[in-house]
Enzyme design. Structure first.
Site, PDB file in Angstrom:
ATOM      1  NE  ARG A 175      -4.130  -1.271  -0.152  1.00 45.69           N
ATOM      2  CZ  ARG A 175      -3.715  -2.389  -0.477  1.00 45.69           C
ATOM      3  NH1 ARG A 175      -3.711  -2.864  -1.691  1.00 45.69           N
ATOM      4  NH2 ARG A 175      -5.364  -3.328  -0.804  1.00 45.69           N
ATOM      5  CD  GLU A 188      -3.044   3.065  -5.332  1.00 50.22           C
ATOM      6  OE1 GLU A 188      -1.765   2.909  -4.574  1.00 50.22           O
ATOM      7  OE2 GLU A 188      -3.874   2.082  -6.173  1.00 50.22           O
ATOM      8  CG  HIS A 225      -3.473  -1.265  -6.883  1.00 52.66           C
ATOM      9  ND1 HIS A 225      -3.303  -0.235  -5.847  1.00 52.66           N
ATOM     10  CD2 HIS A 225      -2.954  -2.180  -7.093  1.00 52.66           C
ATOM     11  CE1 HIS A 225      -3.689  -1.622  -5.082  1.00 52.66           C
ATOM     12  NE2 HIS A 225      -3.293  -2.042  -5.303  1.00 52.66           N
TER      13      HIS A 225
HETATM   14  C1  GLV Z   1      -4.568  -5.399  -3.390  1.00 49.43           C
HETATM   15  O1  GLV Z   1      -4.339  -4.364  -3.377  1.00 49.43           O
HETATM   16  C2  GLV Z   1      -5.006  -6.175  -3.025  1.00 49.43           C
HETATM   17  O2  GLV Z   1      -5.423  -5.908  -1.640  1.00 49.43           O
HETATM   18  O3  GLV Z   1      -6.327  -6.675  -3.637  1.00 49.43           O
END
Ligand code: GLV
Length: 333
Positions: free
Chosen positions: A250, A279, A297
């Site tokens: 993250r 983000e 991502h």
């Molecule tokens: C993606 O970032 C997730 O947490 O599945």
């Protein structure tokens, strides 16, 4: 705090899905519920999200949806389940949900390999300067094979520092072992001896020591109040000037501004980021730099994995609405 066990089945349930998800998951949901799917191909804004889940018995949410106390209240007291289509659930106030008797679920397991593959791809990309090479060719500037052209660093015999040795951290470490890397890790709890052994004798280190020793640092811990800005300006100074930072977890775990400064100053060699602090915005200082790989991502972004995630989220919602324990509930923390 309400008990979530022994819940009764809901007759004619309504499920709100906050953004389009793969069809097999929608088909499953439609077998048991009246399903509303957002018609917008974008994240809902706060008002839209609140309106979307008002009156729903379950909400299938994505990682960009902020499900806080206000959102849960807007949903109404009939809400039984928030099924997040992601393993991370920092977008959901799990405690506020538990206080309202709402079960929160996530999608662990099904995205482990896809995310570890991507972490390994980023480790190779940044250490071998693939993004720089690609940009160079597309720029049209002349180039020729040259002994010293775009040299990177090899991985064999180097140390991978894994922050957070959960399923994805372990899977990434296994891949790195195949490239000849030694593994050190930092985690809330020491791993079991057989986990360490399977990773070639992985050693647990304090985070500061890991940062000082690792040639590549890969982040795999969840975002929590404790891990926000875990990698800050001070910790970046502990890393070697030949070392790389990779983040597929993250964005807010890394202080992006401090990272841009460290990369610009050359106090670390490079970074590869799949996730960002604000983000989808990316710190402008990073966009100007060549020694950082930036991707939007994509950790779980394979057709197979996204389908499996959505189907698992659907199974979670369906189980809760049927009064059964869901396959993958999160702990309220
Ligand atoms: C993606 O970032 C997730 O947490 O599945």
């Amino acid at each position: 705090m309400s008990s979530t066990t022994g819940m009764f089945a809901i007759a004619n349930p309504r499920i709100a899905v906050t953004r389009r998800i793969p069809e097999p998951a929608l088909e499953l949901l439609r077998e048991t519920a009246d399903v509303w799917v957002s018609p917008h191909d974008r994240p809902l804004d706060t008002d839209e999200l609140h309106r979307a889940i008002a009156g729903a018995d379950a909400a299938v949410t994505l990682l960009h949806d902020r499900v806080d106390a206000a959102c849960l209240d807007a949903a109404g007291p009939q809400l039984r389940c928030v099924a997040n289509v992601a393993v991370g659930y920092d977008n959901i106030d799990a405690r506020a949900a538990a206080q309202r008797g709402v079960i929160v679920t996530n999608t662990p397991g099904v995205l482990t390999d896809a995310t570890a593959d991507l972490a390994m791809a980023l480790i190779l990309n940044v250490t071998r300067r693939l993004g720089e090479g690609e940009r160079r060719i597309r720029s049209g500037r002349p180039w020729s094979w040259d002994m010293f052209f775009l040299l990177g660093h090899g991985l064999a015999g180097k140390t991978l520092g894994v922050i957070g040795l959960g399923a994805i951290g372990q899977a990434t470490a296994h891949r790195a072992r195949a490239f000849g890397m030694e593994i050190v890790y930092s985690a809330r709890r020491r791993a079991l001896p057989d986990v360490e052994q399977a990773l070639g004798g992985a050693r647990a280190l304090e985070l500061d020591e890991l940062l000082a020793r690792a040639a590549v640092v890969s982040i795999h811990c969840p975002l929590t109040p404790q891990t926000r800005h875990l990698i800050d300006a001070r910790r970046l100074t502990l890393m070697d000037s030949d070392a790389y930072l990779v983040n597929t977890a993250r964005g807010p775990i890394v202080d992006e501004r401090a990272l841009a400064q460290a990369l610009r100053a050359g106090s670390i060699a490079g970074a590869a980021l799949d996730v960002f602090e604000h983000e989808p915005a990316v710190h402008p200082g990073l966009l100007e730099l060549d020694n950082v790989v930036l991707i939007p991502h994509l950790g779980s972004a394979t057709i197979e994995t996204r389908t499996a995630m959505a189907v698992l989220a659907a199974r979670n919602a369906i189980a809760v609405l049927a009064g059964q324990p869901p396959p993958t509930p999160v702990s309220p923390g």
